[in-house]
Design a protein around this motif. Structure first.
Motif, PDB file in Angstrom:
ATOM      1  N   ASN A 147       0.833  -1.207   0.000  1.00 45.84           N
ATOM      2  CA  ASN A 147       0.000   0.000   0.000  1.00 45.84           C
ATOM      3  C   ASN A 147       0.865   1.253   0.000  1.00 45.84           C
ATOM      4  OD1 ASN A 147      -2.395  -1.396  -0.049  1.00 45.84           O
ATOM      5  ND2 ASN A 147      -2.608  -1.429   2.188  1.00 45.84           N
ATOM      6  N   ILE A 148       1.957   1.257   0.753  1.00 48.12           N
ATOM      7  CA  ILE A 148       2.866   2.400   0.781  1.00 48.12           C
ATOM      8  C   ILE A 148       3.476   2.602  -0.600  1.00 48.12           C
ATOM      9  CG2 ILE A 148       5.044   3.244   1.738  1.00 48.12           C
ATOM     10  CD1 ILE A 148       4.281   1.849   4.354  1.00 48.12           C
ATOM     11  N   PHE A 149       3.881   1.532  -1.247  1.00 46.25           N
ATOM     12  CA  PHE A 149       4.473   1.615  -2.575  1.00 46.25           C
ATOM     13  C   PHE A 149       3.472   2.154  -3.591  1.00 46.25           C
ATOM     14  CE2 PHE A 149       5.568  -0.280  -6.707  1.00 46.25           C
ATOM     15  CZ  PHE A 149       6.800   0.306  -6.883  1.00 46.25           C
ATOM     16  N   LYS A 150       2.230   1.695  -3.548  1.00 44.43           N
ATOM     17  CA  LYS A 150       1.200   2.167  -4.476  1.00 44.43           C
ATOM     18  C   LYS A 150       0.921   3.658  -4.268  1.00 44.43           C
ATOM     19  CE  LYS A 150      -1.331  -2.132  -5.211  1.00 44.43           C
ATOM     20  NZ  LYS A 150      -2.601  -2.849  -4.989  1.00 44.43           N
ATOM     21  N   ARG A 151       0.856   4.070  -3.005  1.00 44.64           N
ATOM     22  CA  ARG A 151       0.619   5.478  -2.711  1.00 44.64           C
ATOM     23  C   ARG A 151       1.778   6.334  -3.224  1.00 44.64           C
ATOM     24  NH1 ARG A 151      -0.627   6.354   3.394  1.00 44.64           N
ATOM     25  NH2 ARG A 151       0.666   4.543   3.175  1.00 44.64           N
ATOM     26  N   PHE A 152       3.002   5.857  -3.034  1.00 41.83           N
ATOM     27  CA  PHE A 152       4.186   6.584  -3.506  1.00 41.83           C
ATOM     28  C   PHE A 152       4.183   6.685  -5.032  1.00 41.83           C
ATOM     29  CE2 PHE A 152       8.596   6.483  -5.040  1.00 41.83           C
ATOM     30  CZ  PHE A 152       9.051   7.678  -4.492  1.00 41.83           C
ATOM     31  N   LYS A 153       3.825   5.597  -5.700  1.00 38.94           N
ATOM     32  CA  LYS A 153       3.799   5.567  -7.164  1.00 38.94           C
ATOM     33  C   LYS A 153       2.765   6.533  -7.734  1.00 38.94           C
ATOM     34  CE  LYS A 153       1.780   2.283  -9.318  1.00 38.94           C
ATOM     35  NZ  LYS A 153       0.908   1.973 -10.371  1.00 38.94           N
ATOM     36  N   ASN A 154       1.644   6.691  -7.062  1.00 44.21           N
ATOM     37  CA  ASN A 154       0.563   7.544  -7.557  1.00 44.21           C
ATOM     38  C   ASN A 154       0.709   9.006  -7.138  1.00 44.21           C
ATOM     39  OD1 ASN A 154      -0.722   5.412  -8.837  1.00 44.21           O
ATOM     40  ND2 ASN A 154      -1.886   4.859  -7.005  1.00 44.21           N
ATOM     41  N   ASP A 155       1.632   9.293  -6.237  1.00 41.04           N
ATOM     42  CA  ASP A 155       1.817  10.665  -5.762  1.00 41.04           C
ATOM     43  C   ASP A 155       2.546  11.479  -6.821  1.00 41.04           C
ATOM     44  OD1 ASP A 155       1.920  12.898  -4.194  1.00 41.04           O
ATOM     45  OD2 ASP A 155       3.631  12.217  -3.018  1.00 41.04           O
ATOM     46  N   GLU A 156       1.950  12.594  -7.247  1.00 49.97           N
ATOM     47  CA  GLU A 156       2.535  13.448  -8.279  1.00 49.97           C
ATOM     48  C   GLU A 156       2.859  14.837  -7.741  1.00 49.97           C
ATOM     49  OE1 GLU A 156       0.208  13.573 -11.780  1.00 49.97           O
ATOM     50  OE2 GLU A 156       0.129  11.402 -11.999  1.00 49.97           O
TER      51      GLU A 156
END
Length: 62
Positions: free
Chosen positions: A5-14
């Motif tokens: 979940n942390i990785f997905k949030r980081f990937k989607n953060d722009e």
């Protein structure tokens, strides 16, 4: 699962994408400024020399 979940949030953060754009634009503007300055330096130096010569020549005439 928490790590995923942390990785997905980081990937989607722009939020930092705009900063990268501004850095690239600023670099391009600085580069163009350097190129323009190098191109115009001889002409500016010559004009300054002409002004100095005219000032020196005309300083004798009050």
């Amino acid at each position: 699962m928490k790590f995923l979940n942390i990785f997905k949030r980081f990937k989607n953060d722009e939020s930092g994408a705009v900063t990268v754009d501004w850095v690239v634009l600023t670099g391009a503007i600085v580069g163009l400024g350097i190129i323009i300055a190098q191109t115009m330096t001889p002409a500016i130096t010559e004009a300054a020399g002409n002004v100095a010569t005219d000032v020196i020549d005309n300083s004798d005439n009050p």
